[in-house]
Design a protein around this motif. Structure first.
Motif, PDB file in Angstrom:
ATOM      1  N   TYR A 180       0.850  -1.133   0.086  1.00 25.03           N
ATOM      2  CA  TYR A 180       0.022   0.051  -0.033  1.00 25.03           C
ATOM      3  C   TYR A 180       0.898   1.143  -0.051  1.00 25.03           C
ATOM      4  O   TYR A 180       0.588   2.253  -0.774  1.00 25.03           O
ATOM      5  N   ARG A 184       0.958   4.088  -2.623  1.00 24.35           N
ATOM      6  CA  ARG A 184       0.638   5.598  -2.310  1.00 24.35           C
ATOM      7  C   ARG A 184       1.965   6.506  -2.740  1.00 24.35           C
ATOM      8  O   ARG A 184       1.846   7.515  -3.127  1.00 24.35           O
ATOM      9  N   HIS A 203      -3.189  -5.827  -4.359  1.00 24.29           N
ATOM     10  CA  HIS A 203      -3.898  -5.084  -3.719  1.00 24.29           C
ATOM     11  C   HIS A 203      -4.989  -6.022  -2.670  1.00 24.29           C
ATOM     12  O   HIS A 203      -6.000  -6.621  -3.251  1.00 24.29           O
ATOM     13  N   ASP A 205      -7.432  -4.562   0.367  1.00 22.27           N
ATOM     14  CA  ASP A 205      -7.785  -3.083   0.831  1.00 22.27           C
ATOM     15  C   ASP A 205      -7.547  -3.180   2.348  1.00 22.27           C
ATOM     16  O   ASP A 205      -7.938  -4.334   2.952  1.00 22.27           O
TER      17      ASP A 205
END
Length: 329
Positions: A180, A184, A203, A205
């Motif tokens: 992540y 980002r 990925h 979440d």
């Protein structure tokens, strides 16, 4: 995957803070994610560099399986852009004052603070989490609440992003949080390349469940892998959960149960996440027409694309393009 660039990117400095009893797995996750060379990215300098530091130059790890030697001192924290604090099993014993002070000092100077697993205890002991959201391992959730009632603990998620302080709930979730951070910092395309090298899901979440019950099946399990690969090749098509169930030759209810059991999410949430990730890659590769991005990624309309992208990344499509598109490289 080379990037064309007229400006050499700055290497992001990562410090990993260990002390007596630290879990070696989370230290390995940090060094694997941020310390290894990435020649597949085709960049002139590494995007990250890692320094492992400690209050002493030698640290005996959890259960004495190994000892780290020749470690940097805690002054290495002062030069870090990101500080990672792994967990350890003896969480009712506070970290020593020098460790807590180093964490506070890093936070005060604007360093991004990240905890893996029960490293959240160290952040709470340093006073960084008062009134803030955080995650820790489910097994230690009640102990954490008892010791740190001022923290807004989210007990059943993979990781929490609370701005400048992020926390992963467990050892494997540290990989999710690390990827992540790659996404980002550098976008979906680069994060995807790193995840492929790790052979790990690009990925998941942060809001997905950290603990998924997996009772032994009465019949041999059937992997979701072929179905996921089939769907990933058709994201631009009007796929529905019913289509996925038909492809797997099961009912939608059975498919939903399998996704919950094995991925900790629903078929629709997985499909939406994959479509958002594809939309991000298309923007990074230079597609500027939002209706085209929405259609090719299966998100339908530009309005839905804007809403989903903002929810996932916190950025509008134009802001995402400015940060991760070809012009930014």
């Amino acid at each position: 995957m080379a990037q064309e660039s007229s400006q050499v990117p700055r290497t992001h400095r990562v410090a990993v803070l260990v002390d007596a009893g630290t879990n070696p797995f989370e230290v390995g996750v940090a060094t694997e994610l941020f310390g290894l060379p990435r020649p597949e990215l085709g960049l002139p300098v590494p995007l990250y560099e890692v320094t492992v530091c400690a209050p002493t130059h030698e640290v005996r790890m959890n259960h004495g399986f190994l000892t780290l030697t020749d470690l940097a001192g805690l002054d290495a924290v002062d030069g870090a852009d990101t500080l990672i604090v792994p967990g350890r099993p003896d969480n009712v014993v506070p970290r020593e004052a020098a460790v807590r002070d180093a964490i506070r000092r890093a936070h005060a100077r604007g360093t991004r603070i990240v905890s893996f697993c029960t490293g959240t205890f160290a952040l709470a002991e340093a006073g960084l989490l008062d009134g803030r959201r955080a995650a820790t391992h489910w097994r230690w959730a009640e102990t954490f609440r008892r010791l740190h009632p001022e923290v807004l603990l989210e007990p059943d998620v993979l990781f929490v992003d609370d701005g400048d302080v992020l926390s992963a709930s467990g050892s494997a979730a540290a990989l999710d949080l690390g990827l992540y951070l790659w996404r980002r910092d550098h976008g979906a395309e680069i994060a995807g390349a790193v995840s492929r090298r790790l052979v790990f899901a690009a990925h998941r979440d942060g809001g997905q469940r950290q603990f998924v019950e997996r009772p032994l099946p009465e019949v041999p399990d059937v992997s979701l892998g072929p179905l996921l690969a089939w769907a990933q090749e058709r994201l631009g098509e009007p796929l529905t959960v019913a289509d996925l169930a038909a492809r797997a030759a099961v009912s939608p209810a059975t498919l939903h149960r399998r996704f919950r059991d094995r991925l900790g999410t629903t078929p629709l949430a997985w499909l939406t996440g994959e479509r958002v990730a594809l939309a991000c890659r298309l923007i990074e590769r230079g597609e500027t027409r939002l209706d085209v991005v929405a259609a090719r990624s299966g998100l339908g309309t530009a309005a839905n694309l804007r809403a989903r992208l903002r929810r996932e990344t916190g950025l509008s499509p134009s802001a995402y393009r400015k940060r991760f598109g070809p012009a930014a490289r």
